[in-house]
Structures are given as C-alpha cells and as structure tokens.
Scaffold this active site. Structure first.
Site, PDB file in Angstrom:
ATOM      1  N   LYS A   1       0.779  -1.182  -0.024  1.00 45.14           N
ATOM      2  CA  LYS A   1      -0.190   0.020   0.066  1.00 45.14           C
ATOM      3  C   LYS A   1       0.955   1.245  -0.084  1.00 45.14           C
ATOM      4  O   LYS A   1       0.603   2.147  -0.558  1.00 45.14           O
ATOM      5  CB  LYS A   1      -1.029  -0.220   1.076  1.00 45.14           C
ATOM      6  CG  LYS A   1      -1.989  -0.996   1.299  1.00 45.14           C
ATOM      7  CD  LYS A   1      -3.101  -0.808   2.403  1.00 45.14           C
ATOM      8  CE  LYS A   1      -2.304  -0.640   3.988  1.00 45.14           C
ATOM      9  NZ  LYS A   1      -1.717  -1.963   4.132  1.00 45.14           N
TER      10      LYS A   1
ATOM     11  N   ARG B   1      -9.020   1.612   8.946  1.00 42.59           N
ATOM     12  CA  ARG B   1      -8.827   0.589   9.398  1.00 42.59           C
ATOM     13  C   ARG B   1      -9.926  -0.144  10.072  1.00 42.59           C
ATOM     14  O   ARG B   1      -9.494  -1.467  10.494  1.00 42.59           O
ATOM     15  CB  ARG B   1      -7.733   0.871  10.408  1.00 42.59           C
ATOM     16  CG  ARG B   1      -6.286   0.821  10.210  1.00 42.59           C
ATOM     17  CD  ARG B   1      -5.405  -0.067   9.465  1.00 42.59           C
ATOM     18  NE  ARG B   1      -3.957  -0.385   9.771  1.00 42.59           N
ATOM     19  CZ  ARG B   1      -2.999   0.161   9.366  1.00 42.59           C
ATOM     20  NH1 ARG B   1      -2.918   1.384   8.729  1.00 42.59           N
ATOM     21  NH2 ARG B   1      -1.735  -0.151   9.636  1.00 42.59           N
TER      22      ARG B   1
ATOM     23  N   ARG C   1      11.557  -5.520   4.421  1.00 37.54           N
ATOM     24  CA  ARG C   1      11.259  -3.857   4.291  1.00 37.54           C
ATOM     25  C   ARG C   1      12.190  -3.217   4.990  1.00 37.54           C
ATOM     26  O   ARG C   1      12.667  -3.466   6.136  1.00 37.54           O
ATOM     27  CB  ARG C   1       9.811  -3.639   4.662  1.00 37.54           C
ATOM     28  CG  ARG C   1       9.747  -1.958   4.712  1.00 37.54           C
ATOM     29  CD  ARG C   1       8.197  -1.933   4.396  1.00 37.54           C
ATOM     30  NE  ARG C   1       7.465  -2.264   5.805  1.00 37.54           N
ATOM     31  CZ  ARG C   1       6.089  -2.025   6.047  1.00 37.54           C
ATOM     32  NH1 ARG C   1       5.523  -1.452   4.880  1.00 37.54           N
ATOM     33  NH2 ARG C   1       5.562  -2.405   7.217  1.00 37.54           N
TER      34      ARG C   1
ATOM     35  N   ARG D   1      11.677  -1.129  10.337  1.00 36.90           N
ATOM     36  CA  ARG D   1      10.743  -0.301  11.058  1.00 36.90           C
ATOM     37  C   ARG D   1      10.670  -1.096  12.426  1.00 36.90           C
ATOM     38  O   ARG D   1      10.636  -2.630  12.463  1.00 36.90           O
ATOM     39  CB  ARG D   1       9.254  -0.383  10.523  1.00 36.90           C
ATOM     40  CG  ARG D   1       8.998   0.922   9.965  1.00 36.90           C
ATOM     41  CD  ARG D   1       7.852   0.865   8.884  1.00 36.90           C
ATOM     42  NE  ARG D   1       6.742   0.492   9.779  1.00 36.90           N
ATOM     43  CZ  ARG D   1       5.521   0.419   9.030  1.00 36.90           C
ATOM     44  NH1 ARG D   1       5.203   0.806   7.853  1.00 36.90           N
ATOM     45  NH2 ARG D   1       4.345   0.049   9.572  1.00 36.90           N
TER      46      ARG D   1
ATOM     47  N   ARG E   1       0.340  -7.731  14.006  1.00 39.24           N
ATOM     48  CA  ARG E   1      -0.384  -6.710  13.202  1.00 39.24           C
ATOM     49  C   ARG E   1      -1.375  -7.514  12.007  1.00 39.24           C
ATOM     50  O   ARG E   1      -2.359  -7.243  11.810  1.00 39.24           O
ATOM     51  CB  ARG E   1       0.590  -5.950  12.307  1.00 39.24           C
ATOM     52  CG  ARG E   1       1.258  -4.805  13.207  1.00 39.24           C
ATOM     53  CD  ARG E   1       2.474  -4.105  12.409  1.00 39.24           C
ATOM     54  NE  ARG E   1       2.664  -3.853  11.403  1.00 39.24           N
ATOM     55  CZ  ARG E   1       3.602  -3.611  10.534  1.00 39.24           C
ATOM     56  NH1 ARG E   1       4.502  -4.176  10.752  1.00 39.24           N
ATOM     57  NH2 ARG E   1       3.364  -3.044   9.173  1.00 39.24           N
TER      58      ARG E   1
HETATM   59  P1  AMP Z   1       1.187   1.388   8.800  1.00 38.46           P
HETATM   60  O1  AMP Z   1       2.279   2.239   8.253  1.00 38.46           O
HETATM   61  O2  AMP Z   1      -0.083   1.826   8.049  1.00 38.46           O
HETATM   62  O3  AMP Z   1       1.387  -0.225   8.741  1.00 38.46           O
HETATM   63  O4  AMP Z   1       0.750   1.703  10.192  1.00 38.46           O
HETATM   64  C1  AMP Z   1       1.726   1.524  11.149  1.00 38.46           C
HETATM   65  C2  AMP Z   1       1.114   1.745  12.617  1.00 38.46           C
HETATM   66  O5  AMP Z   1       0.472   2.977  12.671  1.00 38.46           O
HETATM   67  C3  AMP Z   1      -0.094   0.559  12.829  1.00 38.46           C
HETATM   68  O6  AMP Z   1       0.170  -0.832  13.127  1.00 38.46           O
HETATM   69  C4  AMP Z   1      -0.924   1.310  13.714  1.00 38.46           C
HETATM   70  O7  AMP Z   1      -0.460   1.062  15.212  1.00 38.46           O
HETATM   71  C5  AMP Z   1      -1.103   3.014  13.490  1.00 38.46           C
HETATM   72  N1  AMP Z   1      -1.957   3.204  12.437  1.00 38.46           N
HETATM   73  C6  AMP Z   1      -1.853   3.484  10.973  1.00 38.46           C
HETATM   74  N2  AMP Z   1      -2.823   3.937  10.641  1.00 38.46           N
HETATM   75  C7  AMP Z   1      -3.876   3.658  11.533  1.00 38.46           C
HETATM   76  C8  AMP Z   1      -5.227   3.710  11.694  1.00 38.46           C
HETATM   77  N3  AMP Z   1      -6.007   4.123  10.477  1.00 38.46           N
HETATM   78  N4  AMP Z   1      -5.809   3.597  12.762  1.00 38.46           N
HETATM   79  C9  AMP Z   1      -5.290   2.918  13.755  1.00 38.46           C
HETATM   80  N5  AMP Z   1      -3.927   2.972  13.959  1.00 38.46           N
HETATM   81  C10 AMP Z   1      -3.269   3.174  12.721  1.00 38.46           C
END
Ligand code: AMP
Length: 216
Positions: A11, A86, A125, A158, A169
């Site tokens: 994504k 989400r 990654r 990360r 996750r």
């Molecule tokens: P991502 O980079 O999209 O994988 O997001 C990394 C982390 O940020 C996730 O595992 C959540 O802890 C938090 N996060 C990102 N987007 C959201 C969202 N829309 N709602 C809640 N937590 C989020």
C-alpha cells in the site's frame, strides 16, 4: 481512492508512486503517526505504545489527523488514503468528513496478496529514516546498500516489522480491517488488483483501473 490490503501488501509503495504519477495527495496515517513520534509531539507520545505493539492507535486520534489533512486544502485534485480507514468506525467517520467537504469516495482498491508475499515483504522492508521512502531487500533495493536513493539518509527496519509484532499486526488486520473489503464491495466501490506481481505489473494494473474508472 482508498487502498486496502494487509500489512506488507504494498500500500505504502504504490500509494506514494500512484499519487506522484497522477498529482494526488498521498495521505498515509502510518507516516503521519511516525512523524508525530519522531517530532515528539503529544499525539506521537500517545500513539507510540500502540504502534510498537502492533495495535491500532485509538480511532479518535487518527480521525482527527485525517480530518485536519482533508481540510488543509491540499486534496483538491484528489487523494490516496493509505492505511485509513482501518475499521468500520473509521470508514463511517470518513464518509461523514467527506460529505462535510462535498466529496465522495470514488473507489476502494483491494491489493490482494498471498500470505507468503506478505511475510517476505515485511521481513525485507527497509525505510528511509528521513523521508520515509520504502525499499525491499532483495526485490526493490536502493542503489547503494543502506542509503536512500531519494535523500541520501540511512535506511532502517521499522520496529513494528520485527517478527513478533508482524504476527500481531496481521491478527489485528484479520480481526478489524478485513471486513472493510466486504463493506466497500457491498457499496459497489471495490476494485481488486493482484498485488503479488512486480512493482511495474501492479503499477500498470492500478493505472488501468484508474483510467477505466475515469472513462466510465
Ligand atoms: P502502517 O504504516 O499503515 O502499517 O501503520 C503503522 C501503525 O500505525 C499501525 O500498526 C497502527 O499502530 C498505526 N496506524 C496507522 N494507521 C492507523 C489507523 N487508521 N488507525 C489506527 N492505527 C493506525
């Protein structure tokens, strides 16, 4: 457009490239949250504990971030939402926010990938600690090992890409986010794109869907 799919589906990579190609605003809640953590903002301090454990940050915090961004005026040509919504609550709040600024969700794209691809991509990654650009070892490596092509800063893994957190996750995705696919399918807004292919293949498929939709 909303990009849907499990962690590791691509994504972030595709949202960034797609929005650049089409002059759209790339809105990544993950990036915004990581920036708030880096800048030691109050929101970042609150969010960090959830992120490090692979859990979702409370809805109210994330929704406020998206609201501010949508109202900032940078989205007039359109936007790609990456990592938001989400869960169903966020999806419904998004609809309300968009109605408020007289916009609609044109479509949601589901980047469909196998479990094996997800695990391989998350394990390999690396991200730039400065600009956030995403790389993948061995599929999408930087030109110079450990150095960002775009800004020359160091690449890091990360914290939430470590094996134990990845497991959490993926579970959170299955329990909370996956339902959004049926939610948007039910509204006839869903497009599916196979995300297992090469960068160019997935990119081509996304552009095809985008252009078809515009013609339609
Ligand atoms: P991502 O980079 O999209 O994988 O997001 C990394 C982390 O940020 C996730 O595992 C959540 O802890 C938090 N996060 C990102 N987007 C959201 C969202 N829309 N709602 C809640 N937590 C989020």
């Amino acid at each position: 457009m909303i990009l849907l799919g499990p962690p590791g589906a691509g994504k972030g990579t595709h949202a960034e490239r797609f929005s650049r190609r089409h002059g759209l605003d790339h809105i990544s809640t993950g990036d915004m949250l990581r920036e708030a953590v880096r800048d030691k903002k109050k929101l970042g301090l609150k969010a960090k504990a959830f992120m490090d454990r692979g859990r979702l940050v409370p809805d109210a915090l994330v929704i406020e971030l998206v609201r501010e961004r949508l109202l900032s005026g940078n989205t007039s040509k359109g936007f790609v939402l990456d990592g938001f919504p989400r869960n169903l609550k966020q999806a419904r709040d998004l609809e309300r926010m968009l109605k408020g600024i007289r916009r609609e969700i044109p479509w949601a794209v589901y980047l469909k990938v196998s479990q094996a691809t997800v695990l391989a991509r998350l394990g390999g990654r690396r991200v730039c600690e400065n600009c956030g650009r995403i790389y993948n070892i061995p599929n999408m490596p930087p030109r110079r090992e450990g150095v960002c092509d775009k800004c020359g800063s160091a690449l890091v893994q990360r914290k939430d890409d470590e094996a134990e957190t990845v497991h959490k996750r993926l579970k959170v995705y299955e329990e909370e986010t996956q339902d959004l696919i049926e939610y948007y399918r039910g509204q006839r807004l869903l497009r599916e794109v196979r995300g297992d292919g090469s960068l160019e293949e997935v990119q081509g498929e996304l552009d095809r869907v985008f252009l078809e939709d515009r013609k339609g």
